[in-house]
Design a protein around this motif. Structure first.
Motif, short mmCIF file in Angstrom:
data_model
loop_
_atom_site.label_atom_id
_atom_site.label_comp_id
_atom_site.label_asym_id
_atom_site.label_seq_id
_atom_site.Cartn_x
_atom_site.Cartn_y
_atom_site.Cartn_z
N ARG A 33 0.83 -1.20 0.00
CA ARG A 33 0.00 0.00 0.00
C ARG A 33 0.87 1.26 0.00
N LYS A 34 0.32 2.31 -0.58
CA LYS A 34 1.01 3.60 -0.70
C LYS A 34 -0.01 4.71 -0.54
N THR A 35 0.24 5.61 0.40
CA THR A 35 -0.62 6.76 0.60
C THR A 35 -0.16 7.89 -0.31
N LEU A 36 -1.14 8.49 -0.99
CA LEU A 36 -0.85 9.52 -1.98
C LEU A 36 -1.75 10.72 -1.70
N ARG A 37 -1.14 11.89 -1.54
CA ARG A 37 -1.92 13.11 -1.27
C ARG A 37 -1.94 14.00 -2.50
N LEU A 38 -3.15 14.40 -2.91
CA LEU A 38 -3.32 15.20 -4.12
C LEU A 38 -4.07 16.49 -3.80
N ASP A 39 -3.63 17.57 -4.42
CA ASP A 39 -4.33 18.85 -4.24
C ASP A 39 -5.60 18.89 -5.06
N THR A 40 -5.57 18.31 -6.24
CA THR A 40 -6.74 18.29 -7.12
C THR A 40 -6.89 16.89 -7.72
N LYS A 41 -8.05 16.62 -8.23
CA LYS A 41 -8.27 15.34 -8.91
C LYS A 41 -7.59 15.38 -10.28
N PRO A 42 -6.69 14.43 -10.56
CA PRO A 42 -5.98 14.46 -11.85
C PRO A 42 -6.90 14.14 -13.02
N LYS A 43 -6.57 14.72 -14.17
CA LYS A 43 -7.33 14.42 -15.38
C LYS A 43 -6.97 13.05 -15.93
#
Length: 777
Positions: A33-43
């Protein structure tokens, strides 16, 4: 002052747990597992994913892909998938379950494994003008799933090794979702770039050659029977209708569920409470009866596949022991990693000191996304049902490769696949699986010129059925006739040449193919399953060569000659025709009995339909009609002649068609009529042991009805022209639509006093050829 540039070594994208192979080579499941933090939803967020040996990828708890497509020691595959639809602003989790088979272990023969266990992921998420690299590296966490034990089947050979003994573990609750605390997991170890060679498996990643398997939620049709219960039938029926079911403490419940048809799917159990309970999930093809045979390998007797009153279910059992931590709002869930093959499922539930609540039990049907476009209507109602079970059989024997059977082996065999490919062309004009199959067996070529009998297979080089390689020649010819891909023919002609060279080198002083195999697991001269032969091998082999192998060689040479012509190799084509003439002459000199029939071995007074059939197909016999009439006469009179099973029925029907006796095929559908009588929903493997209830070499109707009864076949390579020549057989009318690579052909005909009234509509620009001419198949 000079500056030195230090180049950073590329990353491999492959990770594994740091403890490596510490389990003596036994299969195991590992979580990543890998936690990933995103500012916006990618296209867009396209990633390539693979594993040694298998994986299922999740994003935020949703299954995204299952793979990789089965590879081998020369080719490994990666799946490409866009995970953007599953991502969201904020915290996200990419997770994977990896099933690892070790090279030290033999389970699941068709799943290759290397000395590099691992999970692979590389890609990027694109949002606005920013790109975020996505890669499996040491920022991932991992944990061995010690609470799940992978076990062999409860049968004499571990063909699959997918059974599970699992226990619920609260430490893994919600591990696929954001917010889970994985601080107690170990840090994944990334392989150095040079450790995973790009020129060898598993590092030489190629694009997936076929579509992803579909997964569609299905419900059980109903309750077959209740064997033991304090709750009663009515409550269990409500549970099947999706009502929760509470099983009291210290209880034993045994019920059997009906899926309605034989299927392949991922089972899923949803429950709450029940700590100390034990749930046994047995998956079975059918009900069967106990046998009197004392042999430890004796199979149960089969008859009415739905006879729950006199029969019982035989199969393999997964065991799950709930952790007891689930509730209605946040239940405990269990899903075995590999799909199961079943028509019936038995639940044997034993509770402990706590009650157990079953919230749901269903499955996701899976298989190759075969799009059926051919439709046939006819005057014989029984053939509709035979068509249905044949089509279902083909579907169930198509996953990442063609399969002999989904329940026992899930292995791709040459003889089986040649027929399955023809059936696929006939109903869908889809050649993607066929191309993959052709390339698979090309890579299986041995040093001596034979292909492996089954591939991909970790035992491939030691699994040899000499005659099977000759069906590969026919497989290439079939593709030529349907699709006309000259490049494909040219690419695989060296393999065709190597196969034929093996048989030519092994001709004896008489000119027939010498004794090249026997009845051993390594070199097995299998022909067909018949009661007269042990292990599918004519008993004439104990006295010398098999006539069948010479006839099959002569038959394959005729296909090879046409392939060579198409590839522009005229001299080679002429050479193959000369060889075929020579083999036919030798067979006629040494392998014909005083009764005019072809013997199973030179000078051996034993006979089979198989030798007569291939004497006609190879044009070794002079009087095709007389020979086939003798075949049918002996069958009708019950004389001792080994008969073609459903596996060889395709070739029997072709010989009768070639001899002008197709109208005699009516009684030959009796094995399928018997299948319907015995309540099968798919076609059985043979009429001897009926080991498997789902074997697609028996899906004969998928070819006979469109290609022969409606009469639509390619008249020239690539369907450059269309042959329209209906052969009514015992029917009085038929109509339908037949898909071809050039489009759909509509046909209708009926018998009248004046003859056959025929109406045909073909795709524009495609020539129609009518009347009789030389059969290519």
């Amino acid at each position: 002052m000079a500056t030195t540039t230090i180049r950073q070594m590329p990353r491999s994208g492959w990770i594994w747990n740091q403890k490596q192979e510490t389990d003596n080579g036994m299969p195991k499941l590992v979580y990543f597992r890998k936690t990933l933090r995103l500012d916006t939803k990618p296209k867009m967020a396209v990633v390539k994913v693979s594993a040694d040996s298998r994986y299922r990828l999740y994003v935020n708890g949703q299954s995204v892909s299952f793979g990789p497509c089965k590879g081998d020691d020369q080719v490994w595959y990666a799946d490409e998938v866009d995970i953007a639809p599953f991502l969201k602003p904020g915290e996200n989790v990419m997770a994977a379950v990896v099933l690892r088979y070790s090279p030290l272990h033999t389970g699941n023969y068709s799943v290759w494994r290397t000395s590099t266990p691992g999970f692979y992921l590389e890609g990027a998420a694109v949002s606005g003008g920013e790109t975020l690299a996505l890669r499996a590296d040491d920022s991932w966490q991992c944990k061995a799933a010690a609470h799940i034990e992978v076990l062999p089947e409860e049968r004499e050979k571990p063909y699959l090794y997918i059974r599970e003994n699992a226990g619920g573990n609260i430490r893994f609750k919600d591990w696929l979702l954001p917010g889970y605390d994985d601080s107690c997991w170990e840090k994944a170890a990334e392989y150095p770039f040079l450790r995973v060679s790009k020129t060898a498996s598993p590092g030489n990643l190629l694009p997936r050659p076929i579509p992803f398997l579909y997964e569609k939620e299905r419900r059980f049709k109903g309750l077959m029977c209740v064997r033991q219960s304090v709750l009663g039938k009515e409550q269990w029926e409500r549970f099947i209708g999706r009502a929760a079911l509470e099983i009291p403490a210290d209880d034993v419940e045994i019920v059997e569920l009906d899926a309605g048809e034989l299927t392949t799917g991922f089972l899923r159990l949803v429950c709450a409470g029940g700590k100390g309970a034990r749930i046994e999930i047995l998956t079975s093809e059918s009900y069967a009866y106990e046998t009197d045979d004392p042999s430890p390998y004796a199979a149960p007797r089969k008859g009415d596949r739905a006879d729950w009153k006199k029969g019982k279910l035989y199969g393999d059992t997964d065991t799950y022991q709930p952790g007891g931590y689930g509730d209605n709002g946040s239940p405990e869930e269990y899903e075995p990693f590999w799909f199961r093959t079943f028509r019936f499922v038995r639940l044997h539930i034993t509770t402990g000191n706590e009650p157990l609540t079953l919230l749901d039990f269903y499955y996701r049907e899976t298989g190759y996304p075969l799009e059926v476009k051919t439709q046939v209507e006819m005057s014989a109602p029984e053939l509709y049902a035979i068509w249905d079970i044949s089509l279902r059989t083909l579907r169930r024997c198509m996953h990442e490769t063609y399969e002999d059977c989904p329940f026992y082996e899930q292995r791709q065999y040459v003889m089986d696949s040649r027929l399955q490919i023809l059936y696929t062309y006939s109903v869908s004009a889809d050649d993607r699986m066929a191309r993959r199959c052709i390339d698979d067996f090309h890579r299986s070529l041995r040093y001596d010129g034979l292909t492996s009998a089954s591939f991909p297979c970790v035992y491939s080089r030691s699994c040899v059925i000499p005659g099977f390689s000759l069906y590969y020649v026919m497989m290439i010819h079939d593709h030529m006739m349907y699709f006309g891909d000259r490049g494909l023919v040219e690419r695989y002609m060296p393999t065709v040449d190597a196969i034929l060279s093996f048989f030519e080198r092994n001709r004896d002083e008489r000119g027939i193919v010498g004794k090249i195999g026997f009845q051993t697991p390594d070199i097995w001269s299998f022909v067909d399953w018949t009661p007269e032969w042990m292990g599918g091998v004519p008993t004439a082999i104990y006295q010398g060569p098999l006539t069948f192998e010479s006839l099959l060689y002569a038959y394959a040479l005729s296909f090879a000659a046409e392939l060579a012509d198409y590839a522009g190799r005229k001299e080679r084509a002429a050479g193959y025709r000369e060889r075929a003439d020579s083999v036919r002459a030798a067979v006629n000199t040494y392998c014909v009995g005083k009764n005019g029939l072809y013997q199973d071995g030179p000078g051996v007074d034993q006979y089979s339909q198989h030798c007569q059939v291939f004497a006609v197909l190879s044009e070794t016999a002079a009087d095709w009609k007389l020979l086939m009439e003798q075949c049918l006469k002996r069958e009708n009179e019950g004389e001792n002649m080994a008969r073609c099973s459903v596996a060889m029925a395709f070739y029997l029907f072709r010989a009768l068609e070639k001899a002008g006796l197709y109208d005699r095929t009516g009684p030959l559908w009796n094995p399928w009529r018997e299948m319907l009588k015995n309540n099968l929903t798919t076609c059985e493997e043979d009429q001897v042991t009926a080991r498997s209830d789902c074997h697609a070499w028996a899906s004969l109707a998928l070819y006979e009805l469109p290609a022969v009864v409606l009469g639509i076949r390619p008249a020239s390579p690539g369907y450059g022209s269309i042959k329209v020549n209906p052969n009514p057989g015992f029917l009085t009318w038929a109509k339908g639509k037949v898909i071809t690579p050039r489009g759909t052909v509509q046909v209708s005909w009926e018998k009248t006093e004046e003859g056959i009234k025929l109406d045909v509509k073909a795709p524009e620009g495609v020539a129609i050829v009518t009347g009789k001419f030389k059969e290519w198949i």
